[in-house]
Design a protein around this motif. Structure first.
Motif, mmCIF file in Angstrom:
data_model
loop_
_atom_site.group_PDB
_atom_site.id
_atom_site.type_symbol
_atom_site.label_atom_id
_atom_site.label_comp_id
_atom_site.label_asym_id
_atom_site.label_seq_id
_atom_site.Cartn_x
_atom_site.Cartn_y
_atom_site.Cartn_z
ATOM 1 N N THR A 100 0.841 -1.208 0.000
ATOM 2 C CA THR A 100 0.000 0.000 0.000
ATOM 3 C C THR A 100 0.869 1.248 0.000
ATOM 4 O OG1 THR A 100 -1.712 -1.187 1.240
ATOM 5 C CG2 THR A 100 -1.831 1.219 1.223
ATOM 6 N N HIS A 101 1.888 1.229 0.841
ATOM 7 C CA HIS A 101 2.792 2.368 0.999
ATOM 8 C C HIS A 101 3.499 2.692 -0.319
ATOM 9 C CE1 HIS A 101 5.466 5.119 2.993
ATOM 10 N NE2 HIS A 101 6.539 4.331 2.941
ATOM 11 N N LEU A 102 4.016 1.670 -0.994
ATOM 12 C CA LEU A 102 4.722 1.880 -2.257
ATOM 13 C C LEU A 102 3.759 2.268 -3.376
ATOM 14 C CD1 LEU A 102 7.246 -1.120 -2.116
ATOM 15 C CD2 LEU A 102 7.696 1.299 -1.631
ATOM 16 N N PHE A 103 2.548 1.725 -3.326
ATOM 17 C CA PHE A 103 1.533 2.041 -4.344
ATOM 18 C C PHE A 103 1.147 3.520 -4.257
ATOM 19 C CE2 PHE A 103 -2.786 2.504 -5.893
ATOM 20 C CZ PHE A 103 -2.755 1.814 -7.100
ATOM 21 N N LEU A 104 0.975 4.027 -3.029
ATOM 22 C CA LEU A 104 0.565 5.428 -2.837
ATOM 23 C C LEU A 104 1.710 6.399 -3.108
ATOM 24 C CD1 LEU A 104 -1.472 5.129 0.502
ATOM 25 C CD2 LEU A 104 -2.403 5.363 -1.815
#
Length: 466
Positions: free
Chosen positions: A415-419
């Motif tokens: 999630t962190h890398l996607f955002l």
């Protein structure tokens, strides 16, 4: 050579003329306000007083006649042996300190008299600035020109700090020995006189060996000043500490952590100074005694042992008001407020903030990512291989709702890398928390205190109102 001597002579004449002028001005200004009746009262959320102090300490102000002569002699011997002969400043001590500091550059030696220390306790802080030193000098002259040595010594021993949140000789005597100040023996009095120089370092409760060494110095100073004989010196040095079995002022000292927090805020707001303190202050807070007592009971129930510590905050999520606070398991042993000042890695408590950002950017509770051991290749050509707790993986797609329920690390990093890693960094920065812009931030590799952390959670719990 004659010219040099003449210049030195002029310097001495100027110095003593200036000093005499200062004494005259200090005398003409009038008797200083000793603030025996200045007070601080803290009220809880029910408008009931839960803490009050007079003259910056909590407890009794005792007459010097109600204090053991042993303590009076001991404190003078170790803190200011020329107290009764100087007029506020110990010029012999100052000369010695200058010589020591010049010849031994690594050694810092002071020469503060009891009058100077008393002036600092009454009116000033411990900040090391020239303006503070000038003010201290003037207040010292005021005290010396208007008060007797007996009055100065009485004020000093009633205000000086003994550690463990204890101010004043009467409180210290009750706390360490369970007796009145006038009942102190030479052994007990010399121990307490030694504590003043370093309340935490020389505390007989925290370190008996250091306290005993310091007591020996006090007794030696008393002997050197012909206050005790050689035989009494040696006999007293052999005696045990004789401390009370229990150390208590019969107050709920855990509230002092809350009190300290209030006073820190008061100082930040500009109200913690003589202009307001001399008139007395009534401070109305959001303190809830029931919540505080619950925290105290929890500490007793958990029986926190050894060097382990704890910290708690209780806040109203709708108003963010701080209703209870614990900064450590025992205020008497450590006044360090861990709830406000201790910075620790927040770990998985960061994940709700990450998922809040995800929801704000198009995710929903059903958004899925595959949960399995994963090595992430980052933009700087490095790799990152986080792991789930106990190496447990679903080996299938899981939802955001499931990920937050089991605190799944793989889902969080994805999630962190996607955002974009800067999103979580900027979110934390908006609350004053400086975090690095990296992949591991999704797992809480950032430090803050629990007070700041609770503020963010209150923001979420209040529907976004901060």
């Amino acid at each position: 050579m004659r010219q040099f001597i003449k210049r030195i002579l002029y310097c001495f004449i100027f110095f003593f003329t200036f000093l005499l002028l200062m004494y005259v001005i200090a005398f003409c200004v009038g008797k200083p306000e000793l603030n025996k009746d200045r007070y601080i009262k803290l009220y809880d959320d029910q408008n009931k007083i839960f803490y009050q102090s007079v003259n910056n300490y909590s407890g009794q102000y005792v007459s010097i006649d109600d204090v053991s002569p042993y303590f009076l002699k001991a404190i003078v011997a170790i803190e200011d042996k020329r107290f009764y002969s100087h007029h506020g400043f110990d010029y012999v001590g100052i000369s010695r300190a200058i010589k020591t500091n010049v010849l031994k550059r690594k050694t810092s030696q002071g020469a503060s008299t009891i009058t100077q220390q008393y002036a600092r306790l009454l009116y000033l802080t411990n900040e090391k600035t020239w303006s503070r030193k000038v003010k201290e000098a003037f207040f010292t002259l005021q005290l010396e020109t208007h008060l007797s040595k007996k009055e100065i010594l009485e004020g000093y021993i009633n205000n000086v700090y003994f550690g463990h949140g204890i101010y004043g000789i009467e409180n210290a005597s009750q706390y360490f020995y369970g007796k009145k100040a006038k009942e102190l023996t030479l052994n007990e009095a010399s121990m307490l006189a030694g504590v003043v120089n370093g309340p935490q370092y020389y505390s007989p409760i925290l370190n008996k060996e250091r306290a005993k060494q310091r007591q020996s110095l006090v007794l030696k100073a008393m002997y050197d000043n012909q206050m005790i004989t050689q035989s009494i010196l040696e006999a007293t040095q052999k005696q045990t500490l004789n401390l009370a079995s229990e150390h208590s002022l019969n107050e709920n000292m855990s509230t002092y952590y809350y009190k300290d927090t209030v006073l820190e805020e008061l100082e930040e707001l500009g109200f913690y100074n003589n202009q307001y303190l001399n008139k007395g202050l009534n401070i109305y807070t959001s303190f809830n005694s029931e919540y505080q007592n619950t925290l105290n009971d929890l500490i007793k129930e958990k029986k926190i042992q050894g060097d382990l510590q704890c910290a708690f905050t209780v806040a109203n999520p709708k108003t963010n008001q701080l209703q209870a606070l614990i900064g450590g398991k025992d205020y008497a042993n450590s006044q360090y407020n861990r709830a406000i000042h201790a910075s620790r890695q927040i770990g998985s408590t960061v994940k709700p903030f990450l998922y809040y950002l995800a929801l704000e950017n198009g995710f929903n509770p059903s958004t899925r990512f595959l949960c399995e051991p994963t090595t992430f290749k980052l933009s700087n050509n490095t790799t990152y291989s986080p792991a789930n707790f106990h190496q447990k993986y679903a080996y299938q797609e899981i939802t955001l709702a499931q990920a937050i329920a089991v605190s799944d690390n793989i889902y969080a990093v994805k999630t962190h890398l996607f955002l974009g890693t800067e999103n979580l960094r900027d979110f934390l920065k908006s609350y004053g928390i400086n975090a690095k812009n990296n992949a591991s931030l999704a797992l809480g590799t950032v430090n803050t205190n629990i007070y700041n952390l609770s503020n963010i959670y209150c923001n979420i719990a209040s529907g976004g109102k901060y």
